[in-house]
Design a protein around this motif. Structure first.
Motif, PDB file in Angstrom:
ATOM      1  N   PHE A 254      -2.022  11.612   2.220  1.00  0.00           N
ATOM      2  CA  PHE A 254      -2.120  10.204   2.573  1.00  0.00           C
ATOM      3  C   PHE A 254      -3.102  10.024   3.720  1.00  0.00           C
ATOM      4  CE2 PHE A 254       2.372  10.438   1.020  1.00  0.00           C
ATOM      5  CZ  PHE A 254       2.135   9.791  -0.161  1.00  0.00           C
ATOM      6  N   GLU A 255      -3.833   8.919   3.686  1.00  0.00           N
ATOM      7  CA  GLU A 255      -4.784   8.582   4.734  1.00  0.00           C
ATOM      8  C   GLU A 255      -4.507   7.167   5.203  1.00  0.00           C
ATOM      9  OE1 GLU A 255      -8.484   8.772   2.639  1.00  0.00           O
ATOM     10  OE2 GLU A 255      -8.548  10.963   2.665  1.00  0.00           O
TER      11      GLU A 255
ATOM     12  N   GLY B   2     -10.045  -4.148  11.069  1.00  0.00           N
ATOM     13  CA  GLY B   2      -9.797  -2.875  11.732  1.00  0.00           C
ATOM     14  C   GLY B   2      -8.330  -2.651  12.059  1.00  0.00           C
ATOM     15  N   GLU B   3      -7.441  -3.408  11.420  1.00  0.00           N
ATOM     16  CA  GLU B   3      -6.009  -3.267  11.665  1.00  0.00           C
ATOM     17  C   GLU B   3      -5.466  -2.088  10.873  1.00  0.00           C
ATOM     18  OE1 GLU B   3      -4.673  -7.032  10.340  1.00  0.00           O
ATOM     19  OE2 GLU B   3      -5.335  -8.072  12.140  1.00  0.00           O
ATOM     20  N   ALA B   4      -4.785  -1.214  11.559  1.00  0.00           N
ATOM     21  CA  ALA B   4      -4.210  -0.044  10.895  1.00  0.00           C
ATOM     22  C   ALA B   4      -2.811  -0.375  10.400  1.00  0.00           C
ATOM     23  CB  ALA B   4      -4.170   1.127  11.864  1.00  0.00           C
ATOM     24  N   GLY B   5      -2.238   0.529   9.669  1.00  0.00           N
ATOM     25  CA  GLY B   5      -0.879   0.372   9.184  1.00  0.00           C
ATOM     26  C   GLY B   5      -0.768   0.652   7.705  1.00  0.00           C
ATOM     27  N   ALA B   6      -1.772   0.258   6.943  1.00  0.00           N
ATOM     28  CA  ALA B   6      -1.750   0.509   5.511  1.00  0.00           C
ATOM     29  C   ALA B   6      -2.070   1.979   5.258  1.00  0.00           C
ATOM     30  CB  ALA B   6      -2.758  -0.383   4.799  1.00  0.00           C
ATOM     31  N   VAL B   7      -1.688   2.432   4.090  1.00  0.00           N
ATOM     32  CA  VAL B   7      -1.901   3.823   3.722  1.00  0.00           C
ATOM     33  C   VAL B   7      -2.493   3.870   2.318  1.00  0.00           C
ATOM     34  CG1 VAL B   7       0.409   4.146   2.744  1.00  0.00           C
ATOM     35  CG2 VAL B   7      -0.789   6.083   3.702  1.00  0.00           C
TER      36      VAL B   7
ATOM     37  N   THR C  22      -3.868   6.985  -0.802  1.00  0.00           N
ATOM     38  CA  THR C  22      -3.861   8.411  -1.133  1.00  0.00           C
ATOM     39  C   THR C  22      -5.265   8.970  -0.977  1.00  0.00           C
ATOM     40  OG1 THR C  22      -4.171   7.875  -3.455  1.00  0.00           O
ATOM     41  CG2 THR C  22      -1.917   8.268  -2.719  1.00  0.00           C
ATOM     42  N   GLY C  23      -5.316  10.206  -0.527  1.00  0.00           N
ATOM     43  CA  GLY C  23      -6.583  10.915  -0.428  1.00  0.00           C
ATOM     44  C   GLY C  23      -6.910  11.543  -1.769  1.00  0.00           C
ATOM     45  N   PRO C  24      -7.916  12.374  -1.802  1.00  0.00           N
ATOM     46  CA  PRO C  24      -8.272  13.022  -3.070  1.00  0.00           C
ATOM     47  C   PRO C  24      -7.192  14.003  -3.520  1.00  0.00           C
ATOM     48  CG  PRO C  24      -9.602  13.888  -1.268  1.00  0.00           C
ATOM     49  CD  PRO C  24      -8.798  12.756  -0.709  1.00  0.00           C
ATOM     50  N   VAL C  25      -7.041  14.113  -4.818  1.00  0.00           N
ATOM     51  CA  VAL C  25      -6.086  15.060  -5.390  1.00  0.00           C
ATOM     52  C   VAL C  25      -6.644  16.457  -5.195  1.00  0.00           C
ATOM     53  CG1 VAL C  25      -4.953  15.815  -7.501  1.00  0.00           C
ATOM     54  CG2 VAL C  25      -5.304  13.388  -7.080  1.00  0.00           C
TER      55      VAL C  25
ATOM     56  N   SER D 299       0.837  -1.202   0.000  1.00  0.00           N
ATOM     57  CA  SER D 299       0.000   0.000   0.000  1.00  0.00           C
ATOM     58  C   SER D 299       0.871   1.250   0.000  1.00  0.00           C
ATOM     59  CB  SER D 299      -0.957   0.010   1.190  1.00  0.00           C
ATOM     60  OG  SER D 299      -0.277   0.264   2.401  1.00  0.00           O
ATOM     61  N   GLY D 300       2.003   1.206   0.719  1.00  0.00           N
ATOM     62  CA  GLY D 300       2.940   2.328   0.698  1.00  0.00           C
ATOM     63  C   GLY D 300       3.560   2.521  -0.673  1.00  0.00           C
TER      64      GLY D 300
END
Length: 130
Positions: free
Chosen positions: A44-45, A52-57, A59-62, A13-14
């Motif tokens: 980035f979001e 519900g595991e976090a860590g991945a990223v 992109t938000g809206p341009v 995802s990164g």
């Protein structure tokens, strides 16, 4: 999801997010001399996994940079007004190149983490086969 596949998912995802960032930076650099062009930025979001595991990223809206466009004096330009000025772009090449270098380094770090997780998984399978 196993820890190895979760690590691979997070690093991929990164990689995707930094690749998208590099795409927008290259568009900005390519259009630095385009009259009326506004610089594109991407944020980035955190992306939550299925459990519900976090860590991945992701992109938000341009977003378009709303700073003022550069006023360029060139009476011979077809878009110039009666005073000889036209609106250029708000792209600063120094900032774009610095951002591109940062995105490249982040991409390389994610790629290294991906490779490390893959190697650890491969070595674990080799140990289990013995």
């Amino acid at each position: 999801m196993s820890d190895f596949s979760q690590a691979l998912s997070i690093t991929s995802s990164g990689l995707q997010a930094q690749a998208q960032r590099l795409r927008h930076l290259s568009e900005n650099i390519a259009n630095a001399d385009t009259p009326g062009y506004r610089r594109k930025t991407v944020s980035f979001e955190a992306a939550l996994g299925g459990a519900g595991e976090a860590g991945a990223v992701r992109t938000g809206p341009v977003q378009l940079d709303r700073s003022d466009l550069e006023r360029v004096y060139d009476p011979a330009h077809p878009l110039s007004d009666e005073d000889g000025h036209y609106e250029g772009s708000n792209v600063d090449l120094v900032i774009e190149i610095a951002d591109a270098r940062e995105a490249q380094r982040s991409y390389e770090a994610n790629l290294k983490m991906f490779e490390q997780a893959r190697q650890m998984s491969s070595r674990l399978l080799d140990l289990l086969r013995r």
